[in-house]
Design an enzyme around this catalytic site. Structure first.
Site, PDB file in Angstrom:
ATOM      1  N   CYS A   1     -98.033  91.869  -5.327  1.00  0.00           N
ATOM      2  CA  CYS A   1     -98.428  92.910  -4.365  1.00  0.00           C
ATOM      3  C   CYS A   1     -97.623  94.201  -4.542  1.00  0.00           C
ATOM      4  O   CYS A   1     -98.096  95.283  -4.217  1.00  0.00           O
ATOM      5  CB  CYS A   1     -98.258  92.406  -2.936  1.00  0.00           C
ATOM      6  SG  CYS A   1     -99.222  90.926  -2.642  1.00  0.00           S
TER       7      CYS A   1
ATOM      8  N   HIS B   1     -99.323  98.539   1.335  1.00  0.00           N
ATOM      9  CA  HIS B   1    -100.099  97.491   0.666  1.00  0.00           C
ATOM     10  C   HIS B   1    -100.954  96.811   1.729  1.00  0.00           C
ATOM     11  O   HIS B   1    -100.467  96.475   2.804  1.00  0.00           O
ATOM     12  CB  HIS B   1     -99.157  96.492  -0.004  1.00  0.00           C
ATOM     13  CG  HIS B   1     -99.803  95.185  -0.301  1.00  0.00           C
ATOM     14  ND1 HIS B   1    -100.981  95.094  -1.025  1.00  0.00           N
ATOM     15  CD2 HIS B   1     -99.471  93.908   0.047  1.00  0.00           C
ATOM     16  CE1 HIS B   1    -101.329  93.818  -1.112  1.00  0.00           C
ATOM     17  NE2 HIS B   1    -100.443  93.082  -0.466  1.00  0.00           N
TER      18      HIS B   1
ATOM     19  N   ASN C   1    -107.371  91.791   0.761  1.00  0.00           N
ATOM     20  CA  ASN C   1    -106.103  92.044   0.087  1.00  0.00           C
ATOM     21  C   ASN C   1    -106.341  91.980  -1.422  1.00  0.00           C
ATOM     22  O   ASN C   1    -106.647  90.914  -1.954  1.00  0.00           O
ATOM     23  CB  ASN C   1    -105.099  90.972   0.551  1.00  0.00           C
ATOM     24  CG  ASN C   1    -103.742  91.078  -0.105  1.00  0.00           C
ATOM     25  OD1 ASN C   1    -103.589  91.730  -1.132  1.00  0.00           O
ATOM     26  ND2 ASN C   1    -102.760  90.421   0.478  1.00  0.00           N
TER      27      ASN C   1
HETATM   28  O1  UT7 Z   1    -100.200  90.243   0.157  1.00  0.00           O
HETATM   29  C1  UT7 Z   1     -99.147  89.369  -0.031  1.00  0.00           C
HETATM   30  C2  UT7 Z   1     -98.422  89.096   1.209  1.00  0.00           C
HETATM   31  N1  UT7 Z   1     -99.220  88.264   2.049  1.00  0.00           N
HETATM   32  C3  UT7 Z   1     -99.112  88.414   3.355  1.00  0.00           C
HETATM   33  O2  UT7 Z   1     -98.410  89.288   3.800  1.00  0.00           O
HETATM   34  C4  UT7 Z   1     -99.839  87.425   4.251  1.00  0.00           C
HETATM   35  C5  UT7 Z   1     -98.965  87.069   5.435  1.00  0.00           C
HETATM   36  N2  UT7 Z   1     -99.525  86.053   6.286  1.00  0.00           N
HETATM   37  C6  UT7 Z   1    -100.671  86.229   7.009  1.00  0.00           C
HETATM   38  O3  UT7 Z   1    -101.306  87.252   6.899  1.00  0.00           O
HETATM   39  C7  UT7 Z   1    -101.061  85.159   7.987  1.00  0.00           C
HETATM   40  O4  UT7 Z   1    -100.051  84.188   8.068  1.00  0.00           O
HETATM   41  C8  UT7 Z   1    -102.437  84.482   7.652  1.00  0.00           C
HETATM   42  C9  UT7 Z   1    -103.563  85.446   7.901  1.00  0.00           C
HETATM   43  C10 UT7 Z   1    -102.425  84.018   6.219  1.00  0.00           C
HETATM   44  C11 UT7 Z   1    -102.633  83.253   8.531  1.00  0.00           C
HETATM   45  O5  UT7 Z   1    -102.607  83.637   9.886  1.00  0.00           O
HETATM   46  P1  UT7 Z   1    -101.711  82.834  10.918  1.00  0.00           P
HETATM   47  O6  UT7 Z   1    -101.887  83.486  12.204  1.00  0.00           O
HETATM   48  O7  UT7 Z   1    -100.318  82.763  10.361  1.00  0.00           O
HETATM   49  O8  UT7 Z   1    -102.423  81.409  10.946  1.00  0.00           O
HETATM   50  P2  UT7 Z   1    -101.808  79.978  10.607  1.00  0.00           P
HETATM   51  O9  UT7 Z   1    -101.626  79.819   9.148  1.00  0.00           O
HETATM   52  O10 UT7 Z   1    -100.628  79.731  11.493  1.00  0.00           O
HETATM   53  O11 UT7 Z   1    -102.988  79.027  11.070  1.00  0.00           O
HETATM   54  C12 UT7 Z   1    -103.360  78.926  12.430  1.00  0.00           C
HETATM   55  C13 UT7 Z   1    -104.541  77.982  12.532  1.00  0.00           C
HETATM   56  C14 UT7 Z   1    -104.338  76.649  11.824  1.00  0.00           C
HETATM   57  O12 UT7 Z   1    -104.966  75.642  12.586  1.00  0.00           O
HETATM   58  P3  UT7 Z   1    -104.115  74.709  13.577  1.00  0.00           P
HETATM   59  O13 UT7 Z   1    -103.119  74.004  12.709  1.00  0.00           O
HETATM   60  O14 UT7 Z   1    -103.481  75.624  14.565  1.00  0.00           O
HETATM   61  O15 UT7 Z   1    -105.157  73.810  14.163  1.00  0.00           O
HETATM   62  C15 UT7 Z   1    -105.081  76.815  10.527  1.00  0.00           C
HETATM   63  O16 UT7 Z   1    -105.536  75.604   9.999  1.00  0.00           O
HETATM   64  O17 UT7 Z   1    -105.699  78.570  11.929  1.00  0.00           O
HETATM   65  C16 UT7 Z   1    -106.246  77.665  10.960  1.00  0.00           C
HETATM   66  N3  UT7 Z   1    -106.811  78.464   9.874  1.00  0.00           N
HETATM   67  C17 UT7 Z   1    -108.074  78.912   9.878  1.00  0.00           C
HETATM   68  N4  UT7 Z   1    -109.084  78.769  10.753  1.00  0.00           N
HETATM   69  C18 UT7 Z   1    -110.256  79.369  10.443  1.00  0.00           C
HETATM   70  C19 UT7 Z   1    -106.196  78.887   8.744  1.00  0.00           C
HETATM   71  N5  UT7 Z   1    -107.045  79.624   8.017  1.00  0.00           N
HETATM   72  C20 UT7 Z   1    -108.218  79.644   8.687  1.00  0.00           C
HETATM   73  C21 UT7 Z   1    -109.452  80.240   8.445  1.00  0.00           C
HETATM   74  N6  UT7 Z   1    -110.450  80.079   9.336  1.00  0.00           N
HETATM   75  N7  UT7 Z   1    -109.687  80.965   7.343  1.00  0.00           N
END
Ligand code: UT7
Length: 325
Positions: free
Chosen positions: A106, A252, A282
């Site tokens: 990135c 980014h 992204n």
């Molecule tokens: O560019 C390089 C750098 N990258 C970044 O900066 C990315 C940084 N991280 C993020 O942007 C976020 O952490 C994400 C967008 C990747 C994820 O969001 P989050 O709010 O951290 O969600 P999470 O991973 O904590 O997941 C929450 C819930 C989980 O379900 P449970 O365990 O609470 O039942 C996941 O299984 O959301 C679920 N989940 C989804 N649900 C529907 C994860 N992905 C999805 C999805 N659709 N695509």
């Protein structure tokens, strides 16, 4: 500046056909509405980079033959080796100019811009082409298992032509950082030299996901919202500016929530921050040059403006550049 994105638009609802996800979750957590994914066989990382480069050269009023050096940033090259820089050299018909491939994910475009800036400032090269291009879609896990990563990433390319100039415009400073202790928090581990393809085939383990990108989303998010403001402040302080002096911050495009967090914590107005992740997702090394291209095209960057670029991602690596446009 120039950019290229594939025509094929993939909406959040389109993704629901492959995996258990939905538009509401994706928009709420990331701000993304749609992204571009190549039609397999129609575009390549190097090819998209060439298209962006041609656009940048046209906008700069230069010919390909004016380019003295190529810097190409990507985490998704056409080949394991050689890197795509040499493919740009061939496609643009450049006579054996050097081509450097940058592996900083990135932060790749800002790292590449920094390299180009140093070559220009030392007088080694006059005109350097800096490209960021990514083709993520082919290598993502499109099942529900991969949804935490797959919904975020898009394909595309952006490019800048940097030239020596005598006026006071240009890159004021660049700031590069890394923290390898977190390398595995956002990584594609194999196939690579630590895990050769024949081993993956031999193991034939359906639970082996090492060949898909892995991201510890929460962990990456927390580091991103700390490192972005730090590296932006580092650039401002180095040049005697403060956040209110920024005309446009082009972060980014990792996640709209991260950009909004940075904006709030640095007390920036809406018109000081450029976001287009809603349309493209992204695109890793391509996100900043695509965003900067759109900002220039829409008149949001004008001569004399103070423009700040900032990135954070896999490595971890993070970086900023302060530019007097
Ligand atoms: O560019 C390089 C750098 N990258 C970044 O900066 C990315 C940084 N991280 C993020 O942007 C976020 O952490 C994400 C967008 C990747 C994820 O969001 P989050 O709010 O951290 O969600 P999470 O991973 O904590 O997941 C929450 C819930 C989980 O379900 P449970 O365990 O609470 O039942 C996941 O299984 O959301 C679920 N989940 C989804 N649900 C529907 C994860 N992905 C999805 C999805 N659709 N695509």
């Amino acid at each position: 500046m120039g950019f290229y994105v594939p025509d094929n638009v993939v909406t959040n609802n389109d993704l629901s056909a492959y995996m258990d996800t939905n538009d509401e979750w994706i928009q709420e957590r990331t701000g993304i509405q749609e992204r571009r994914w190549v039609v397999p066989g129609e575009d390549t990382t190097s090819g998209m980079g060439v298209k962006a480069a041609k656009e940048a050269l046209k906008n700069a009023g230069l010919e390909a033959t004016d380019v003295d050096f190529i810097v190409f940033a990507t985490l998704s090259p056409d080949y394991y080796f050689p890197g795509p820089g040499v493919q740009v050299q061939e496609a643009l018909g450049l006579d054996t100019v050097g081509a450097l491939d940058v592996r900083n994910q990135c932060s790749g475009f800002v790292y590449g811009l920094s390299v180009a800036d140093q070559f220009i400032k030392t007088g080694m090269y006059n005109t350097v082409l800096v490209i960021g291009s990514e083709l993520h879609s082919g290598g993502l896990d499109k099942s529900t298992r991969g949804r935490g990563v797959t919904v975020i990433f898009g394909d595309g390319a952006g490019a800048a032509v940097m030239t020596a100039s005598d006026d006071d415009s240009g890159v004021l400073s660049t700031h590069l950082h890394s923290q390898g202790e977190h390398a595995k928090e956002l990584a594609l581990i194999g196939p690579a030299t630590n895990r050769w393809v024949d081993q993956i085939i031999k193991d034939n383990d359906e639970n082996d996901l090492s060949y898909f990108p892995y991201m510890n989303g929460n962990f990456v998010f927390k580091h991103a919202v700390t490192r972005f403001p730090q590296v932006i402040m580092e650039a401002l302080e180095k040049n005697g500016y403060q956040p209110s002096d920024i005309d446009l911050l082009v972060p980014h495009q990792a996640n709209l929530r991260i950009a909004q967090f940075i904006q709030r914590s640095m007390k920036l107005r809406d018109d000081q921050v450029f976001n287009n992740i809603m349309k493209y997702g992204n695109t890793t090394a391509a996100s900043i040059p695509i965003a900067l291209s759109e900002a220039v095209n829409s008149g949001q960057v004008k001569k004399g403006d103070l423009v700040c670029l900032a990135a954070f991602g896999s490595g971890f690596t993070w970086a900023s550049a302060l530019i007097k446009w």
